[in-house]
Write an enzyme that holds these catalytic residues in place. Structure first.
Site, PDB file in Angstrom:
ATOM      1  N   GLY A   1      39.717  34.912  30.362  1.00  0.00           N
ATOM      2  CA  GLY A   1      40.532  35.784  29.514  1.00  0.00           C
ATOM      3  C   GLY A   1      41.116  35.014  28.346  1.00  0.00           C
ATOM      4  O   GLY A   1      41.025  33.790  28.302  1.00  0.00           O
ATOM      5  N   CYS A   2      41.737  35.750  27.400  1.00  0.00           N
ATOM      6  CA  CYS A   2      42.284  35.092  26.213  1.00  0.00           C
ATOM      7  C   CYS A   2      43.791  34.848  26.267  1.00  0.00           C
ATOM      8  O   CYS A   2      44.314  34.095  25.465  1.00  0.00           O
ATOM      9  CB  CYS A   2      41.953  35.888  24.958  1.00  0.00           C
ATOM     10  SG  CYS A   2      40.224  35.785  24.533  1.00  0.00           S
ATOM     11  N   VAL A   3      44.509  35.520  27.136  1.00  0.00           N
ATOM     12  CA  VAL A   3      45.947  35.264  27.195  1.00  0.00           C
ATOM     13  C   VAL A   3      46.340  34.663  28.532  1.00  0.00           C
ATOM     14  O   VAL A   3      47.401  34.116  28.658  1.00  0.00           O
ATOM     15  CB  VAL A   3      46.821  36.534  26.994  1.00  0.00           C
ATOM     16  CG1 VAL A   3      47.074  36.761  25.529  1.00  0.00           C
ATOM     17  CG2 VAL A   3      46.213  37.725  27.651  1.00  0.00           C
TER      18      VAL A   3
END
Lengths: 104, 167
Positions: free
Chosen positions: A102-104
């Site tokens: 994921g990115c966060v």
């Protein structure tokens, strides 16, 4: 993909040094990888993060940093202090998991 | 270069909601990978760090050719939102809510919280001196974590050797 012996345990790692089979991971492996990553000692707080990552990991990938802070109750500051200079990669490596997706 | 840590600097010049996120997402990824991060807010980009503006960033459907009717859940393919509809009162609020909802569903934090995460993770944040003077602002107008007001020259000094991304 290559073979490596960490803390006496033969494990498989990918080109970036992440373990590819979480089942090969042991606590001694984690301690040894942590040393290589510049963490001479793993405290209870470190283990809290590592255990959380291993217990919530899906498909052998490490959770994202935000998932870790939300799940463990640690603050962002605390997480960055425990695993300085790149906690996303460091936590994944030490927990014997792949990079978070994921990115966060 | 071998002993120097990698350093990425973002120049944030836009205050629209959709243009707030690129630096936040990439900056956070950089910190997670052990890369130093500097954020420089200039012109409209200062809305991201203004106490009174950060929670009210918006996205307008007018003149945005990428915004399509189908994003509202109506299966209309490539049909755009007519500009004449976009100017109706409430359309900007509607589009803003739509984007905020999508972000929330994806687990993406709001801009204020994202900036706090970046600051806690060690990112350095600065406001542009010329823009601050132009908009009649002062340091107390900015959220916590902003390290000060700096000139373009200061920015050049503090980003020597860094990779710079202009947004």
């Amino acid at each position: 993909m290559s073979n490596k012996v960490i803390a006496g345990v033969p494990v498989q790692v990918n080109a970036e040094g992440f373990m590819t089979n979480p089942a090969e991971w042991t606590k001694d492996v984690a301690i040894e990888i942590a040393r290589e990553e510049g963490l001479p000692e793993l405290t209870d707080a470190h283990w809290k993060v590592i255990d959380f990552c291993r217990s919530t990991s899906e498909d052998g990938k490490s959770p994202t940093l935000r998932t870790i802070t939300n799940g463990t109750g640690l603050t962002t500051k605390e997480l960055f202090a425990l695993f300085p200079k790149g906690p996303a990669k460091k936590v994944a490596k030490i927990a014997g998991l792949g990079k978070p997706e994921g990115c966060v | 270069m071998t002993n120097e840590n990698r350093h990425i600097a973002f120049i944030c010049s836009k205050g629209n909601l959709d243009m707030a996120y690129p630096a936040l997402v990439m900056g956070w990824a950089a910190l997670g990978n052990g890369i130093d991060v500097t954020l420089f807010f200039t012109f409209w980009g200062m809305d991201l760090i203004r106490k009174t503006r950060v929670d009210h960033l918006e996205i307008a459907p007018v003149a945005n050719t990428s915004m399509k009717m189908s994003m509202m859940g109506i299966d209309t393919g490539n049909l755009g939102i007519p500009n004449v509809m976009g100017v109706l009162p409430g359309m900007t609020a509607f589009a803003t809510n739509l984007m905020n909802d999508k972000m929330k569903k994806l687990g993406v934090p709001p801009v204020r919280e994202y900036l706090q995460m970046l600051s806690d993770g060690g990112a350095k944040m600065f406001a542009c001196k010329m823009s601050v003077d132009m908009f009649d602002l002062k340091e107390s107008d900015f959220i916590e974590g902003v390290g000060g007001i700096v000139t373009a020259g200061d920015f050049m000094d503090m980003t020597e050797g860094a990779q710079i991304i202009f947004i």
